[in-house]
Design a protein around this motif. Structure first.
Motif, mmCIF file in Angstrom:
data_model
loop_
_atom_site.group_PDB
_atom_site.id
_atom_site.type_symbol
_atom_site.label_atom_id
_atom_site.label_comp_id
_atom_site.label_asym_id
_atom_site.label_seq_id
_atom_site.Cartn_x
_atom_site.Cartn_y
_atom_site.Cartn_z
ATOM 1 N N SER A 153 52.598 21.630 38.347
ATOM 2 C CA SER A 153 51.321 22.218 37.936
ATOM 3 C C SER A 153 50.531 21.235 37.081
ATOM 4 O O SER A 153 49.327 21.034 37.289
ATOM 5 N N THR A 250 41.530 25.370 36.835
ATOM 6 C CA THR A 250 42.538 25.899 37.742
ATOM 7 C C THR A 250 42.812 24.892 38.850
ATOM 8 O O THR A 250 42.222 23.815 38.900
ATOM 9 N N VAL A 255 47.540 27.888 46.542
ATOM 10 C CA VAL A 255 48.747 28.058 45.731
ATOM 11 C C VAL A 255 49.483 29.312 46.175
ATOM 12 O O VAL A 255 48.853 30.349 46.418
ATOM 13 N N ASN A 273 49.164 34.394 37.855
ATOM 14 C CA ASN A 273 48.372 34.828 39.007
ATOM 15 C C ASN A 273 46.996 35.326 38.574
ATOM 16 O O ASN A 273 45.989 35.063 39.241
ATOM 17 N N LEU A 276 44.402 32.430 38.070
ATOM 18 C CA LEU A 276 44.072 31.510 39.151
ATOM 19 C C LEU A 276 42.945 32.057 40.024
ATOM 20 O O LEU A 276 42.609 33.238 39.970
ATOM 21 N N THR A 281 44.786 31.825 46.103
ATOM 22 C CA THR A 281 46.115 32.085 45.547
ATOM 23 C C THR A 281 46.797 33.242 46.272
ATOM 24 O O THR A 281 46.204 34.304 46.444
ATOM 25 N N THR A 363 44.183 36.720 47.656
ATOM 26 C CA THR A 363 45.394 36.824 46.872
ATOM 27 C C THR A 363 46.246 37.914 47.488
ATOM 28 O O THR A 363 45.769 39.006 47.735
#
Length: 368
Positions: A153, A250, A255, A273, A276, A281, A363
């Protein structure tokens, strides 16, 4: 909002010959795995030496898959189960895979002398550009677990152009608060190093069950010849800085966050989470999984990883995994909106069929 059942046609890249059994195919895969033990390299970096093991030659036009393990582990103990899993071989043969061992954590590593100044987490992340340069990798897909997820990261935030995708298992982007610091000081007085690390790796439910997996890791850490090195890595991780993630600071790549619903870092992963970009994501919460989903549920993680790669535009014509072929998938979706943008999609798996790879534009909270 409901989604209709999806039917996916399965086409084998190399169809089995008439009469050829799955057992023959499995034997061929096993033989290929045994032959590819990887090429080991020592890479000089500005902050010391890194050990790297490279598998396959992959495709030069594709990113390399680069992994970093968690504390108390090395690349073999952390990733061998996942990357030697049968269904993972379809991915492995299409990419170069490089497993990075954190300084002094590889099997057979020399023990650091007393008083050795171990690299900080930031410094370990600053070693990675030398690895990419050494192997002539233009970009990577990072796969990290725990401390490895933090290192990748940090590297991605500092080198966004070098990372096409991130898979972060049990990531904790936060520095320790003073209560965590006090609890660790107390733990130092009452717990052995191996117990401290096992509490980091596994949930209390798993530790109470004291399975063979727990016993194996406890014995491996306790009897490790490089126990001092492990302790230094552990202390370095405990001293990590906050990643300071938010919508303005971010990741610039897709991701996938992965955590077990019984993992010690479930809350940290959920918080990560929330910080982001929801359009890039995916959040994968694995049911009945503890702190080591890559060891205990490699089939589900492999399948999710394949969808993640397909969402990035690679292996679009890939066969579905055997896991998907053997069951039906039902897709149900629930959306919460921020303006007109979709924020979450829930995917539940039934029994007989396949499912479409998730788009990185949503997401996704997944219960496998």
């Amino acid at each position: 909002m409901t989604t209709e059942m999806q039917e996916i046609a399965i086409t084998e890249e190399k169809p089995l010959l008439p009469g050829q059994s799955d057992a023959v195919k499995d034997a061929e895969i096993a033989a290929r795995i045994l032959l590819d033990q990887g090429q080991e390299h020592t890479v000089e970096t500005p902050h010391g030496v890194l050990h790297a093991t490279v598998h396959g030659s992959g495709n030069a036009r594709r990113p390399a898959i680069l992994t970093i393990h968690d504390v108390g582990m090395d690349s073999k103990s952390c990733f061998s189960t996942l990357f030697r899993f049968e269904e993972m071989q379809e991915i492995v043969k299409n990419f170069t895979v490089v497993h990075i061992d954190a300084p002094g954590q590889e099997e057979g590593a020399a023990v650091y002398p007393a008083g050795y100044q171990y690299a900080s987490m930031d410094q370990v992340s600053e070693m990675l550009p030398a690895v990419l340069q050494f192997f002539n990798f233009r970009t990577i897909i990072g796969v990290g677990v725990g401390a490895g997820a933090y290192i990748l990261s940090r590297f991605t935030l500092n080198n966004p152009e070098a990372v096409e995708g991130l898979v972060l298992v049990n990531v904790d982007p936060n520095a320790r608060g003073w209560m965590d610091w006090a609890a660790h000081k107390l733990s130092n007085l009452t717990s052995s190093l191996s117990d401290q690390i096992l509490t980091h790796l596994f949930s209390q439910q798993e530790l109470s069950a004291n399975t063979d997996l727990i016993q194996t890791h406890r014995e491996r850490i306790t009897k490790a010849p490089n126990l001092l090195n492990i302790e230094l890595f552990w202390k370095s991780y405990l001293g990590r800085r906050d990643l300071s993630l938010d919508r303005n600071n971010t990741f610039k790549c897709p991701v996938m966050l992965v955590v077990g619903d019984q993992a010690p870092y479930e809350d940290a992963a959920v918080e990560c989470n929330s910080k982001l970009d929801p359009t890039t994501t995916s959040f994968l919460k694995m049911a009945d999984a503890g702190g080591m989903p890559q060891l205990t549920q490699p089939s589900k993680l492999t399948e999710a990883f394949k969808y993640f790669i397909q969402g990035m535009g690679y292996m679009a014509s890939s066969c579905m995994t055997r896991l998907s072929r053997s069951r039906t998938t039902s897709l149900s979706s629930s959306y919460s909106m921020e303006g007109s943008r979709s924020r979450s999609r829930t995917l539940s798996q039934g029994s007989q069929g396949g499912q479409l790879p998730p788009s990185p534009s949503n997401t996704m909270e997944v219960s496998c």
